[in-house]
Design an enzyme around this catalytic site. Structure first.
Site, PDB file in Angstrom:
ATOM      1  N   LYS A  76      -6.029  -1.337 -14.841  1.00 37.90           N
ATOM      2  CA  LYS A  76      -4.902  -0.462 -14.539  1.00 37.90           C
ATOM      3  C   LYS A  76      -5.197   0.897 -15.143  1.00 37.90           C
ATOM      4  O   LYS A  76      -5.997   1.021 -16.086  1.00 37.90           O
ATOM      5  CB  LYS A  76      -3.602  -1.012 -15.134  1.00 37.90           C
ATOM      6  CG  LYS A  76      -2.342  -0.495 -14.458  1.00 37.90           C
ATOM      7  CD  LYS A  76      -2.059  -1.195 -13.133  1.00 37.90           C
ATOM      8  CE  LYS A  76      -0.722  -0.764 -12.569  1.00 37.90           C
ATOM      9  NZ  LYS A  76      -0.395  -1.513 -11.337  1.00 37.90           N
ATOM     10  N   GLY A 176      16.556  -1.295  -7.525  1.00 39.15           N
ATOM     11  CA  GLY A 176      15.543  -0.316  -7.164  1.00 39.15           C
ATOM     12  C   GLY A 176      15.322  -0.285  -5.663  1.00 39.15           C
ATOM     13  O   GLY A 176      14.844  -1.266  -5.085  1.00 39.15           O
TER      14      GLY A 176
END
Length: 352
Positions: A76, A176
């Site tokens: 990441k 969200g």
């Protein structure tokens, strides 16, 4: 400069003064292949906060890729800054140079704050990038199959809990309404579910009102968690399930797109004590990485969607294993991922 954590293979701090780039790339494991994971562009409060996030996210990617059946490791990256203010072509290209400097140990892609257009710019400086635009031969918006995979995982959890693989007649709370939450809401509505949602963005709330007026909007995530819903789908930033929110939770299933939904170890036990079925985040949200990983061999949407559809089977397998072993689903998922990394990763020691 590279530094090492206790568990990660490599952590690289990237700084380019002229462009303003401040980034960290973390490679957790390359046991199954090159590490693949997105780049998050976010205004962290401190470098320590950015480092903590990238270490957690990269570990999650290793487990996610393993359970998705990909021959890829986990990594990441985070760029520390405000994407609305700090993002520029020089900064993105400088970041691409740092990705290239790892020589293929890490492939990057989109994440929070980065988009396919950004990956096209990053790709000017490195070939180790996925999630590019369709005009450049890429997979396009990976949120499409992320949402599809979450929906499949949610169906598997519904079958495990209620005996039928559908959300029809259920109230699903979506926290969200960003790239993934919008697609997920459509899947749920098409399946006959009632959707309750929240988002901090006024633009996202207006999208819901104009596109799907049947979505019930609430003012905050706290209100959503305490609402009478059957399923809770965290689709924003991580840490939504913590010591304060779990006791208020009304849902019987948790299945969402956000990474690292459990704020700290032990939350999975609190969920089990309250008889809340948790579909591990890195299992159900792996559709996006499946989509961008398909680019590496030449993108084919039908092939990627078929593989993302298997998230249903993987989720069902994990929930069945957890029930049989008497452990939380998160632990069952970890064991299955670790077994694949060990068994398949070992084959790399056989010289050919």
């Amino acid at each position: 400069m590279s530094v090492f954590s206790n568990s990660h293979e490599q952590v690289v701090f990237c700084h380019d003064r002229q462009s303003g780039l401040r980034a960290i790339i973390a490679v957790y494991s390359t046991a199954l292949g090159p590490a693949l994971g997105g780049t998050r562009f976010y205004p962290y409060a401190s470098e320590d906060e950015a480092l903590h996030d990238v270490l957690e996210l990269s570990r999650g990617m290793a487990y996610k890729n393993a359970l998705a059946g990909l021959d890829l490791g986990g990594g990441k990256a985070v760029i520390w800054g405000d994407p609305d203010r700090d993002k520029s072509e020089p900064l993105l290209r400088a970041y691409g140079r740092f990705v290239q400097s790892l020589g293929g140990r890490y492939y990057t892609a989109c994440d929070v704050g980065t988009y396919v257009q950004d990956m096209d710019i990053v790709a000017k400086e490195t070939r180790f990038v996925t999630g590019r635009s369709e005009s450049h031969g890429g997979a396009g918006d990976s949120s499409v199959l992320t949402a599809y995979g979450v929906f499949q995982g949610m169906r598997a959890a519904a079958e495990h809990r209620w005996g039928t693989p559908t959300l029809a007649g259920r109230r699903v709370g979506v926290a969200g309404l960003g790239k993934v939450g919008k697609h997920l809401s459509k899947h749920l509505l098409d399946d006959g579910a009632a959707v309750v949602a929240t988002d901090v963005s006024a633009r996202a709330r207006e999208w819901a009102r104009s596109t799907y007026p049947q979505i019930e909007l609430v003012d905050s995530n706290d209100e959503l968690i305490a609402a009478p819903i059957d399923v809770y789908a965290p689709c924003a930033l991580g840490g939504a399930l913590n010591d304060d929110t779990v006791p208020l939770l009304q849902a019987r299933i948790i299945a969402g797109a956000a990474n690292n939904q459990l704020a700290h170890p032990g939350i999975e036990k609190l969920l089990a004590e309250r008889d809340v079925l948790y579909a591990p985040d890195y299992v159900v949200n792996s559709g996006g990485v499946i989509q961008v990983a398909d680019e590496i061999e030449g993108f084919n949407f039908a092939r990627a969607k078929e593989r993302a559809g298997r998230i249903y089977d993987t989720t069902k397998q994990i929930l069945d294993l957890a029930a049989a072993d008497g452990v939380p689903p998160a632990l069952a998922a970890d064991r299955l991922a670790e077994r694949r990394m060990a068994e398949v990763g070992r084959l790399r020691t056989i010289l050919v």
